[in-house]
Write a protein that holds these residues in place. Structure first.
Motif, PDB file in Angstrom:
ATOM      1  N   ALA A  51       0.891  -1.214   0.093  1.00  0.00           N
ATOM      2  CA  ALA A  51       0.135   0.013   0.073  1.00  0.00           C
ATOM      3  C   ALA A  51       0.984   1.193   0.084  1.00  0.00           C
ATOM      4  O   ALA A  51       0.367   2.370  -0.218  1.00  0.00           O
ATOM      5  CB  ALA A  51      -0.810  -0.080   1.313  1.00  0.00           C
ATOM      6  N   LEU A  52       2.154   1.168   0.163  1.00  0.00           N
ATOM      7  CA  LEU A  52       2.946   2.348   0.282  1.00  0.00           C
ATOM      8  C   LEU A  52       3.361   2.952  -1.124  1.00  0.00           C
ATOM      9  O   LEU A  52       3.537   1.910  -1.938  1.00  0.00           O
ATOM     10  CB  LEU A  52       4.125   2.086   1.045  1.00  0.00           C
ATOM     11  CG  LEU A  52       4.147   1.924   2.499  1.00  0.00           C
ATOM     12  CD1 LEU A  52       5.334   1.696   3.292  1.00  0.00           C
ATOM     13  CD2 LEU A  52       3.550   3.051   3.241  1.00  0.00           C
ATOM     14  N   SER A  53       3.538   4.112  -1.322  1.00  0.00           N
ATOM     15  CA  SER A  53       4.076   4.456  -2.692  1.00  0.00           C
ATOM     16  C   SER A  53       5.775   4.155  -2.753  1.00  0.00           C
ATOM     17  O   SER A  53       6.223   3.811  -1.879  1.00  0.00           O
ATOM     18  CB  SER A  53       3.876   5.865  -2.787  1.00  0.00           C
ATOM     19  OG  SER A  53       4.721   6.616  -1.901  1.00  0.00           O
ATOM     20  N   ALA A  54       5.919   4.274  -3.808  1.00  0.00           N
ATOM     21  CA  ALA A  54       7.538   4.067  -4.192  1.00  0.00           C
ATOM     22  C   ALA A  54       8.281   5.010  -3.201  1.00  0.00           C
ATOM     23  O   ALA A  54       9.263   4.434  -2.642  1.00  0.00           O
ATOM     24  CB  ALA A  54       8.094   4.248  -5.463  1.00  0.00           C
ATOM     25  N   ALA A  55       7.804   6.251  -3.146  1.00  0.00           N
ATOM     26  CA  ALA A  55       8.761   7.166  -2.409  1.00  0.00           C
ATOM     27  C   ALA A  55       8.455   6.834  -0.915  1.00  0.00           C
ATOM     28  O   ALA A  55       9.803   7.022  -0.480  1.00  0.00           O
ATOM     29  CB  ALA A  55       8.037   8.678  -2.615  1.00  0.00           C
ATOM     30  N   LYS A  56       7.403   6.495  -0.414  1.00  0.00           N
ATOM     31  CA  LYS A  56       7.370   6.095   1.219  1.00  0.00           C
ATOM     32  C   LYS A  56       8.010   4.957   1.297  1.00  0.00           C
ATOM     33  O   LYS A  56       8.693   4.901   2.372  1.00  0.00           O
ATOM     34  CB  LYS A  56       5.932   6.023   1.547  1.00  0.00           C
ATOM     35  CG  LYS A  56       5.042   7.568   1.600  1.00  0.00           C
ATOM     36  CD  LYS A  56       5.802   8.285   2.668  1.00  0.00           C
ATOM     37  CE  LYS A  56       5.039   9.747   2.614  1.00  0.00           C
ATOM     38  NZ  LYS A  56       5.922  10.504   3.777  1.00  0.00           N
ATOM     39  N   THR A  57       7.980   3.873   0.285  1.00  0.00           N
ATOM     40  CA  THR A  57       9.131   2.732   0.765  1.00  0.00           C
ATOM     41  C   THR A  57      10.504   3.046   0.591  1.00  0.00           C
ATOM     42  O   THR A  57      11.102   2.342   1.535  1.00  0.00           O
ATOM     43  CB  THR A  57       8.680   1.701  -0.709  1.00  0.00           C
ATOM     44  OG1 THR A  57       7.252   1.312  -0.707  1.00  0.00           O
ATOM     45  CG2 THR A  57       9.637   0.472  -0.560  1.00  0.00           C
ATOM     46  N   ALA A  75       0.313   2.825   5.475  1.00  0.00           N
ATOM     47  CA  ALA A  75      -0.239   1.397   4.844  1.00  0.00           C
ATOM     48  C   ALA A  75      -1.534   1.081   5.407  1.00  0.00           C
ATOM     49  O   ALA A  75      -2.220  -0.101   4.826  1.00  0.00           O
ATOM     50  CB  ALA A  75       1.196   0.471   4.939  1.00  0.00           C
TER      51      ALA A  75
END
Length: 87
Positions: free
Chosen positions: A20-26, A85
């Motif tokens: 559920a996390l965006s690539a940036a948050k990941t 998430a």
């Protein structure tokens, strides 16, 4: 610091992060966890910075956001990212 091991650690965080996390948050989660892990291993901040920029190819602004945080602040940042998430 074993750079190969740390690249595996960094990549492992990315691969196991909630979908559920965006690539940036990941990436932010991986940076925060890596910084915290390396601080616990008594790695100096310059080496951590260089590893994240040169080896993990993280955006310098993202590294700067997390490199100066304390252990408590890093844990809080990780919890905030993981809470996203859950929403």
């Amino acid at each position: 610091m074993n750079r190969t091991f740390m690249l595996g650690y960094f990549q492992g965080v990315i691969e196991t992060a909630p979908a559920a996390l965006s690539a940036a948050k990941t990436t932010e989660l991986a940076v925060a966890m890596t910084v915290q892990h390396l601080y616990h291993a008594h790695t100096d901040s310059v080496s951590i910075h260089d590893f994240l920029i040169n080896d993990a190819h993280v955006d310098p602004q993202t590294v700067a956001k997390y490199i100066s945080l304390s252990a408590d602040e890093l844990e809080t940042a990780q919890a905030r990212i993981l809470a996203i998430a859950q929403q």
